[in-house]
Design a protein around this motif. Structure first.
Motif, short mmCIF file in Angstrom:
data_model
loop_
_atom_site.label_atom_id
_atom_site.label_comp_id
_atom_site.label_asym_id
_atom_site.label_seq_id
_atom_site.Cartn_x
_atom_site.Cartn_y
_atom_site.Cartn_z
N ALA A 51 1.89 -1.35 4.85
CA ALA A 51 0.85 -0.57 5.18
C ALA A 51 1.25 0.59 6.11
O ALA A 51 0.81 0.42 7.58
N PRO A 52 1.84 1.48 5.59
CA PRO A 52 2.49 2.66 6.60
C PRO A 52 1.25 3.57 7.08
O PRO A 52 0.40 3.84 6.38
N HIS A 97 0.82 -1.43 -0.08
CA HIS A 97 0.10 -0.05 -0.10
C HIS A 97 0.82 1.34 0.20
O HIS A 97 1.27 1.54 1.01
N LEU A 98 0.90 1.91 -1.15
CA LEU A 98 1.90 3.09 -1.13
C LEU A 98 0.97 4.40 -0.95
O LEU A 98 1.82 5.54 -1.05
N ARG A 99 -0.15 4.23 -0.89
CA ARG A 99 -1.05 5.49 -0.30
C ARG A 99 -0.93 6.61 -1.27
O ARG A 99 -1.25 7.97 -0.85
N ASP A 100 -0.54 6.52 -2.62
CA ASP A 100 -0.42 7.54 -3.37
C ASP A 100 -1.23 7.15 -4.70
O ASP A 100 -1.12 6.30 -5.32
N PRO A 101 -2.17 8.35 -5.04
CA PRO A 101 -2.51 9.59 -4.47
C PRO A 101 -3.46 9.44 -3.15
O PRO A 101 -3.86 8.38 -3.08
N GLY A 102 -3.60 10.46 -2.30
CA GLY A 102 -4.44 10.74 -1.44
C GLY A 102 -3.94 10.84 0.04
O GLY A 102 -4.40 11.58 0.65
N GLN A 103 -2.86 10.00 0.17
CA GLN A 103 -2.40 10.07 1.75
C GLN A 103 -0.93 9.98 1.66
O GLN A 103 -0.39 9.12 2.44
N THR A 104 -0.24 10.86 0.78
CA THR A 104 1.12 10.97 0.94
C THR A 104 1.91 11.34 1.97
O THR A 104 3.28 11.36 1.96
N ASP A 105 1.08 12.01 3.11
CA ASP A 105 1.92 11.95 4.23
C ASP A 105 2.35 10.74 5.06
O ASP A 105 3.42 10.76 5.52
#
Ligand code: DOR
Ligand code: ZN
Length: 352
Positions: A230-231, A16-24
């Motif tokens: 899953a950071p 889960h690299l969270r990009d886009p949307g939760q790039t913090d």
């Protein structure tokens, strides 16, 4: 010359690299850098972004956004809430498979209605896997529906006998079915909960030592190892709300090599589960020019400060592991050496 051990670049089928949307929490640049540092040359990114990848439009948008950030190769999973069946045909050609949530986790995209799950399995191509997050009784349900509809099924992050025994039975019946286990279920257990506190929260939850021993005793029946990287931020993990998941890209291979030293699995097992089977299950071309060079005897300490992942913590911080990844090559190019990324963002390619 050196006497480094060379192993095929890992294919991590669950990230889960969270990009886009939760790039913090992570973005495609930091996430793929962490992958390379961990000897992983291809990652498969999950669709549970803040705005989930349920349409071809969202998929194209994600593809555009991340293409000039990627350092390792990647593929995308498509997702479904059961309302996007019309998108399946187009999406299948651009993705490596469908990811379906049958149990609750980050994003809350769980599909619960059985007739809807049937519709999803029926509509999805029979040439690419459906990967399911299925806990408890949902495992049997996924197997039954995939059997009835003729799908290729992959049960991700299995945690013990419940899943593996059913998967083995289904294999015997001739089903195209496979599984993976995560490093956190293999190396952490309920006993680590006291030490880790809320950092231990993950879906599926950590299991007992007994269940964990079952996984190790049946390692030859498990098809793949996947990080389920899953950071979440430290402040999120420490807050009152539960943020499920833990990072894993940088620590997966060193942990496996340490387990090899402990006699828990062989190098052939590691290669089978991290490259050969992922290639077979997801129909990738064999690529001998992507590999990692490892000093399998070098011991080092996992430390939060030196992690590439944006979240900057690991449940394995403070652990000594034996097996240092020295250099990584992707499609013949040296992409990582001794803590440094050697290529520019955008070097990583979408494999579809
Ligand atoms: O603990 C988890 N975290 N399990 C999942 O299935 C999803 C993941 C996430 O995206 O945070
Ligand atoms: Zn996941």
């Amino acid at each position: 010359m050196n006497d480094y051990l060379r192993i095929p670049g890992l294919i991590d089928i669950h990230v889960h690299l969270r990009d886009p949307g939760q790039t913090d929490k992570e973005d495609f640049n930091t996430g793929t850098a962490a992958a390379l540092k961990g000897g992983i040359t291809t990652i498969f990114d999950m669709p549970n972004n803040l705005e989930p990848v349920f349409s071809v439009e969202k998929l194209s948008e994600k593809s555009k956004i991340v293409s000039n950030k990627a350092l390792c190769d990647y593929g995308f999973f498509f997702g479904s809430d059961g309302e996007n069946l019309a998108e399946f045909e187009k999406a299948a050609g651009k993705t490596i498979g469908l990811k379906l949530y049958l149990s609750d986790t980050t994003g809350k995209y769980t599909v619960t209605d059985e007739s809807q799950i049937y519709k999803i399995f029926k509509k999805w191509t029979k040439k690419k896997p459906v990967v399911v997050h299925a806990e408890n009784e949902k495992v049997g349900l996924a197997i039954k529906i995939a059997y009835d509809c003729g799908n290729i099924l992959h049960i991700t992050h299995i945690t013990g006998e419940n899943e593996l025994a059913q998967i083995m039975d289904a294999k015997k019946m001739g089903m195209k079915i496979s599984s993976d286990a995560t490093p956190h279920h293999l190396f952490l257990s309920l006993e680590d909960k006291e030490r880790l506190g809320k950092y231990a929260e993950v879906k599926p939850p950590l299991v007992s030592k007994r269940n964990q021993a079952y996984l190790w005793n049946h390692i030859s029946d498990i098809d793949c190892i996947a990080s389920d990287h899953a950071p979440h931020m430290k402040k999120e993990k420490e807050s009152e709300i539960s943020y499920y998941g833990m990072p894993g890209l940088e620590t997966m291979l060193p942990l496996l090599i340490t387990a090899f030293h402990d006699g828990k699995l062989t190098f052939e097992d590691i290669i089978r589960m991290t490259s050969h089977n992922p290639s077979k299950i997801f129909n990738l071309k064999r690529d001998d020019s992507s590999y990692a060079e490892i000093n399998s005897e070098e011991e080092y300490l996992i430390e939060n400060e030196t992690l590439f992942t944006k979240c900057k913590w690991s449940p394995f911080a403070g652990w000594y592991v034996k097996g240092k990844i020295k250099r990584v090559f992707l499609r013949g190019t040296r992409v990582y050496e001794d803590g440094k990324i050697l290529v520019r963002p955008g070097f990583g390619k979408n494999i579809k």
